[in-house]
Design an enzyme around this catalytic site. Sequence first.
Site, PDB file in Angstrom:
ATOM      1  N   GLU A 185      55.035   6.611  79.233  1.00 29.94           N
ATOM      2  CA  GLU A 185      54.377   6.857  80.529  1.00 29.94           C
ATOM      3  C   GLU A 185      55.009   5.933  81.553  1.00 29.94           C
ATOM      4  OE1 GLU A 185      50.066   7.007  80.605  1.00 29.94           O
ATOM      5  OE2 GLU A 185      50.007   7.833  78.575  1.00 29.94           O
ATOM      6  N   GLN A 214      53.429  12.463  85.482  1.00 27.83           N
ATOM      7  CA  GLN A 214      53.414  13.527  84.502  1.00 27.83           C
ATOM      8  C   GLN A 214      54.109  14.740  85.109  1.00 27.83           C
ATOM      9  OE1 GLN A 214      49.616  14.379  82.748  1.00 27.83           O
ATOM     10  NE2 GLN A 214      49.028  12.237  82.589  1.00 27.83           N
ATOM     11  N   TYR A 261      53.079   1.609  85.037  1.00 31.23           N
ATOM     12  CA  TYR A 261      52.876   2.314  86.302  1.00 31.23           C
ATOM     13  C   TYR A 261      53.066   1.320  87.440  1.00 31.23           C
ATOM     14  CZ  TYR A 261      50.900   6.319  83.824  1.00 31.23           C
ATOM     15  OH  TYR A 261      50.734   7.422  83.020  1.00 31.23           O
ATOM     16  N   GLU A 315      47.304   4.097  74.175  1.00 30.61           N
ATOM     17  CA  GLU A 315      46.663   2.947  74.843  1.00 30.61           C
ATOM     18  C   GLU A 315      45.476   2.478  74.013  1.00 30.61           C
ATOM     19  OE1 GLU A 315      46.134   3.630  79.106  1.00 30.61           O
ATOM     20  OE2 GLU A 315      48.306   3.672  79.361  1.00 30.61           O
TER      21      GLU A 315
HETATM   22  O1  AHR Z   1      48.726   9.299  83.041  1.00 31.13           O
HETATM   23  C1  AHR Z   1      47.368   9.072  83.261  1.00 31.13           C
HETATM   24  C2  AHR Z   1      46.770   8.084  82.286  1.00 31.13           C
HETATM   25  O2  AHR Z   1      47.370   6.830  82.442  1.00 31.13           O
HETATM   26  C3  AHR Z   1      46.974   8.378  80.823  1.00 31.13           C
HETATM   27  O3  AHR Z   1      46.030   9.262  80.339  1.00 31.13           O
HETATM   28  C4  AHR Z   1      46.774   7.036  80.189  1.00 31.13           C
HETATM   29  O4  AHR Z   1      47.483   6.895  78.980  1.00 31.13           O
HETATM   30  C5  AHR Z   1      47.260   6.065  81.257  1.00 31.13           C
HETATM   31  O5  AHR Z   1      46.380   5.030  81.450  1.00 31.13           O
END
Ligand code: AHR
Length: 553
Positions: free
Chosen positions: A352, A402, A289, A217
């Site tokens: 992610e 995760q 996300y 990121e």
């Molecule tokens: O997964 C948590 C965080 O989300 C990670 O550290 C980052 O890469 C993202 O913003």
Amino acid sequence: MKRRDFVQKGALSAAGAVLASRTGWNSAAASGTADSRIEVLFDEPLGTISPNIYGHFTENLSGVFYDGIWVGEKSKVPNINGLRSELIEHMRKIKAPVIRFPGGCFADSYDWRDGIGPMEKRPRRTNFWNAVESEKSPASHKYDPNAVGTNEFVHFCKLIGAEPYLAANVRSLPASAFYQWVEYCNSPTGSTTLAETRAAAGFPEPFRVKYWGVGNESWGCGGDFTPEEYAVEFRRFTSWLPTYGDELKLVASGPNTDEWSWTREFLKEVVRKGTGQLRRIYGMALHHYAWNLSRGKTQDWDAGKGDALKFENVDWFELLREGERMEGLITGHWQVMSEFDREHHIKLIVDEWGPWYRPGSEMTPGDALEQTPTLRDAIFSGMTLDIFNRHPEKVAMANCAQLVNCLNSLYLAHEDQFVITPVGRVFELYASHQGGESLRTVFSAPNLHYDRNGKSTSHWGMKGSASVRGKELTITAVNPSPIETRLTEIGLHGATTNSASMSVVTHSDIHAHNTFQQRDVVVPQTKTLTLSAGGLVVEVPPASVIALKIMLV
Ligand code: AHR
């Protein structure tokens, strides 16, 4: 034979019947009339599904390592060299192919040199995530003891049979530190001082780490770079690295969600030094996300989040809607990448992904970012893995965020307690897709309707993917309806069925989840299907993820 006859004479799965009676919902299935169809087109292969699409992400964050993965050699918790045995066992079962470490945002604060050498000499450092920890969090979450470093992490991967994927620090270390990390991991036995340091720790053989992320990121916590600035850093960090005969697969820090300009401006700057520069990039990362469950009311990162456990039907659909954006992100960034990389040498690495809820559902108080996955997250995860399966030529790797004690975790663990979440159960169902040939498959089902902000809103009724490996066909699908069973005909064009079974992850309560006390609330149920001359018709229960395993003649 008429369609109605076909359906009535077709064998209904025992699994479906059991599940339907347990959930007790009325549906089209009760009338015996198929209302949906899955059509597998054997003559339309899409490409081989990279096993790495089923990868994982482990950041040195809160309870992920300290408690989740690492319990220490002297712990009463069964362990292999300090690493939690039960976790290793299950990850072997799902054939976990690749694991990312040490971050995430943590990566750009991390100095790998702190995590090697004798344990008692390793320094304690302030964790990147220190500020999100609470007074309930143990010291190891706030101040990194460095008990898990490169040796322990790579050993963890090897015990599982997974490839390590390491993320280098671009924000706060020089390029030489990256060079030397590669040297530490990969230089041949006895060849360099760092190879000897590795051997002294008990690892004479090179780790042969192939996958390397160059920052994380980089538009945010990884340095607040512009895409052009990051491209310059990327070129500098990668212009010369030791390979020892193995190709290094370098992953560039990619965009957040739909920031097309990051992808475009990064690649534009990279090729200012010639298109040959593109050959250095194995993959472009992408993070997405599903966090905004406000139904369009806000874009505020905190206010937009929903609750992991307490939600209404509308939130159920909202999460899927947010998660489904993944498909457009894959095709969108792929298209931008083609402006520079016509032959598509560079692949997408979705390193992610997952839902991100507001705090409050942690099973272990003090575990920052931990959330309790429910059946909703199982559906979300099945849907996302199906999206990856449908784009095998584009997505080379994906890492669920995760692995343990965090966001969309497959496992939750605390001291001697361990539980497989509904997400972990979905990874069990989908493991047989790894390395299969993805086949174009048409899913037809009636749309669903629900109330969103006072308006009737529609949602697709079934989606999934299919792949074949030798004689084994795997079809996975999700039924997002909280109440309707789908009676689904399976059409296999160009193949004959020998035997079949169906596994289902579902529950009568859409909020269902597993806990340390009740570990088996959401578990897969598998039944052999009875075949008849009429073909295959299966009941897909409401709110379910299914996997059909069909052996072909
Ligand atoms: O997964 C948590 C965080 O989300 C990670 O550290 C980052 O890469 C993202 O913003």
